[in-house]
Design a protein around this motif. Sequence first.
Motif, mmCIF file in Angstrom:
data_model
loop_
_atom_site.group_PDB
_atom_site.id
_atom_site.type_symbol
_atom_site.label_atom_id
_atom_site.label_comp_id
_atom_site.label_asym_id
_atom_site.label_seq_id
_atom_site.Cartn_x
_atom_site.Cartn_y
_atom_site.Cartn_z
ATOM 1 N N UNK A 60 0.826 -1.216 0.000
ATOM 2 C CA UNK A 60 0.000 0.000 0.000
ATOM 3 C C UNK A 60 0.856 1.260 0.000
ATOM 4 N N UNK A 61 0.621 2.108 -0.997
ATOM 5 C CA UNK A 61 1.330 3.386 -1.044
ATOM 6 C C UNK A 61 2.509 3.428 -1.995
ATOM 7 N N UNK A 62 2.819 2.298 -2.628
ATOM 8 C CA UNK A 62 3.985 2.265 -3.520
ATOM 9 C C UNK A 62 3.575 1.941 -4.952
ATOM 10 N N UNK A 63 4.206 2.636 -5.904
ATOM 11 C CA UNK A 63 3.974 2.318 -7.320
ATOM 12 C C UNK A 63 4.873 1.156 -7.751
ATOM 13 N N UNK A 64 5.843 0.860 -6.937
ATOM 14 C CA UNK A 64 6.626 -0.375 -6.956
ATOM 15 C C UNK A 64 7.532 -0.666 -8.141
ATOM 16 N N UNK A 65 6.975 -1.129 -9.273
ATOM 17 C CA UNK A 65 7.860 -1.708 -10.291
ATOM 18 C C UNK A 65 7.714 -1.013 -11.640
ATOM 19 N N UNK A 66 8.817 -0.982 -12.415
ATOM 20 C CA UNK A 66 8.753 -0.328 -13.723
ATOM 21 C C UNK A 66 7.947 -1.129 -14.726
ATOM 22 N N UNK A 67 7.229 -0.420 -15.579
ATOM 23 C CA UNK A 67 6.561 -1.076 -16.698
ATOM 24 C C UNK A 67 7.637 -1.515 -17.699
ATOM 25 N N UNK A 68 7.238 -2.391 -18.614
ATOM 26 C CA UNK A 68 8.176 -2.887 -19.619
ATOM 27 C C UNK A 68 8.834 -1.728 -20.362
ATOM 28 N N UNK A 69 10.126 -1.814 -20.510
ATOM 29 C CA UNK A 69 10.851 -0.797 -21.279
ATOM 30 C C UNK A 69 11.246 0.430 -20.485
ATOM 31 N N UNK A 70 10.831 0.505 -19.218
ATOM 32 C CA UNK A 70 11.125 1.694 -18.406
ATOM 33 C C UNK A 70 12.316 1.413 -17.487
ATOM 34 N N UNK A 71 13.322 2.291 -17.566
ATOM 35 C CA UNK A 71 14.538 2.113 -16.756
ATOM 36 C C UNK A 71 14.631 3.218 -15.708
ATOM 37 N N UNK A 72 13.973 3.043 -14.546
ATOM 38 C CA UNK A 72 14.037 4.094 -13.526
ATOM 39 C C UNK A 72 15.393 4.109 -12.841
ATOM 40 N N UNK A 73 15.858 5.312 -12.488
ATOM 41 C CA UNK A 73 17.062 5.428 -11.679
ATOM 42 C C UNK A 73 16.807 6.465 -10.588
ATOM 43 N N UNK A 74 17.521 6.279 -9.481
ATOM 44 C CA UNK A 74 17.449 7.254 -8.397
ATOM 45 C C UNK A 74 18.745 8.047 -8.426
ATOM 46 N N UNK A 75 18.634 9.372 -8.541
ATOM 47 C CA UNK A 75 19.844 10.193 -8.595
ATOM 48 C C UNK A 75 19.984 11.021 -7.327
ATOM 49 N N UNK A 76 21.236 11.291 -7.005
ATOM 50 C CA UNK A 76 21.508 12.224 -5.926
ATOM 51 C C UNK A 76 21.183 13.629 -6.448
ATOM 52 N N UNK A 77 20.281 14.358 -5.765
ATOM 53 C CA UNK A 77 19.842 15.635 -6.323
ATOM 54 C C UNK A 77 20.979 16.655 -6.439
#
Length: 647
Positions: A430-447
């Motif tokens: 509950x509360x998380x969008x969790x996983x990338x859809x096919x073809x989507x490469x999410x990354x977390x960057x240091x702001x």
Amino acid sequence: MSNTYPPTEAQAKRAHADAETYAKMYSHSITDPEGFWAEEGKRLDWIKPYTKVKNSSFTPGNIDIKWFEDGTLNVSANCVDRHVETRGDQTAIIWEPDDPKDDAKHITYRELQGHVCRMANILQSLGVSKGDRVVLYLPMIPEAAYAMLACTRIGAVHSIVFAGFSPDALGARINGCDAKLVITADYAPRGGRETPLKSNADAALLHCKENVKCLVVKRTGGQTTWTDRDYDYNELVLEADDYQKPEEMNAEDPLFILYTSGSTGQPKGVVHTTGGYLVYASMTHQYTFDYHDGDVFWCTADVGWVTGHSYIVYGPLANGATTIMFEGVPTFPDAGRFWEVCAKHKVTQFYTAPTAIRALMGAGDDHVKKHDLSDLRLLGSVGEPINPEAWTWYYNVVGGGNCPIVDTFWQTETGGHMLTPLPGATTLKPGAAQTPFFGVKPVVLDPQSGEEIHGNDVEGVLCIADSWPGQMRTVWGDHERFEKTYFGDYKGYYFSGDGCKRDADGDYWVTGRVDDVINVSGHRMGTAEVESALVAHAKVAESAVVGYPHDIKGQGIYAYVTLMNGEEPSDELRKELETWVRTEIGPIAKPDLIQWAPGLPKTRSGKIMRRILRKIAEDDFGALGDTSTLADPSVVDDLIANRMNRS
Ligand code: WTA
């Protein structure tokens, strides 16, 4: 960690992708995007098949995105004609009117083809041709879908303006995309009230070129004035031909422009193109919602927003689905309306926004329990983070504990879902969008450094490392703004504007905007837009607008206003400013709280310190941080003493 909800065996079995299939397909989509999308592209009918699949560059100075670039197709042929051959008598659109006492309409694919062709003929007869822009300013009536599809049929580019926007906002968008035609209706009934769309359009058109025409659909039959530029849809449609050959469009020809708010300046025209967008809308609709033939899909959005584009019209119709178009609001005539409509039309997938869920949760369970929701199989959420309390209520009370919730994170710019659980594959949190859809490469960057943060249990800003087919291609008329807004801060990445966490399991949690965009009832609002509306008022010298937490809306609009010398604050003036913003932009931009500010906290170089204003608006002024760089620190004490949001 709160509860998690693994898919049941039945859900996994039924789904287009169970956990194993998702993992395999996702890995294929990332390691071999060309091969993956070459296959997926086949879900559409192409006039000339593509031989090139992906051609994209996120390199600074050369942001260029193309998908299926040598293929040709027509969107209305894909959303309508090809289904007429296989399922002509199936309902394509169920229209549910604002007033439940009025009859719903069921429009089959065969009927839809006739409506779309007639509208396309009318557009042509009014001089609209391939590449021309058409602005739609309509209620949620079937003609809105006909008009969208009619534009695609002749290769015109539509730009829909939400019917809640003011004449000024409409006029700016008509001029912004240099539209040839505006399609509107006499009135828009909503929640038992009527917005005079035609007279709004008249007011907007006063500020537009004289040769812009206006096509008027009759919705209520209420009185309107008629001018030389007006054409009567209901009259023209009687004469219009039932068939219009679909125009052959290149995959990269623009399909639509949709204006959306950003952190600076006025709204920008997000441009989506034909092939990639439709492939992506179709695939996300099928997989995220686990859509199967025979389902009845309901997305409660308005076609004025991207959610309505992708998941009322283009995605569902590309898939030959039955899609519901709802004219009303969740609380009219009472807070049971959504559930009444679900029961009435035997809805199987229901997709709405957290703000609606929170409001309906507050109205009590009885409204839900009165209705038979046994056909529901899946619930969706979109527009803002959903708080676990609302999630749990949605899951248990609406879904009866049997329906997976897909919390879909995406944006006007992304065309379709970016992060979402997949029903039958994902163990829900509950509360998380969790996983990338096919073809989507999410990354977390240091702001600060812009470096990728690897590993789990990390937090930063959410970027996407490579292109996906549904990605916007440019800002209408301003490619430089496109590059600067989305690729300027973090080189080589698409920047979403959102912050996010990746938890210990590698699941994504979107935490909200990190820029000056606020999310009010799931609608995006640029603080700069509201500020410029406020300072346009003769009595206002200066203004700063921030978001603050709001129980129902997610975020509310908090405006600090400094008056011109000699002007006195009063409740009357406060009302006047509220009305002013409503007429300048629209009701969704009306400030929830206005605080009179004798001064705003500024640095010595004159920059407003919004961080401080946000904290005060959040009633969290204990942690203001360093205020020593302020030109006059005493203004802060005054703002705290007179703050409007006290818990
Ligand atoms: C927010 C709406 C958290 C986010 C489709 C994004 C979300 C903005 C979610 C885009 C979600 C949308 N969880 N935040 N599931 N969905 N957002 O362009 O801040 O109107 O950047 O597109 O809404 O809003 P837009």
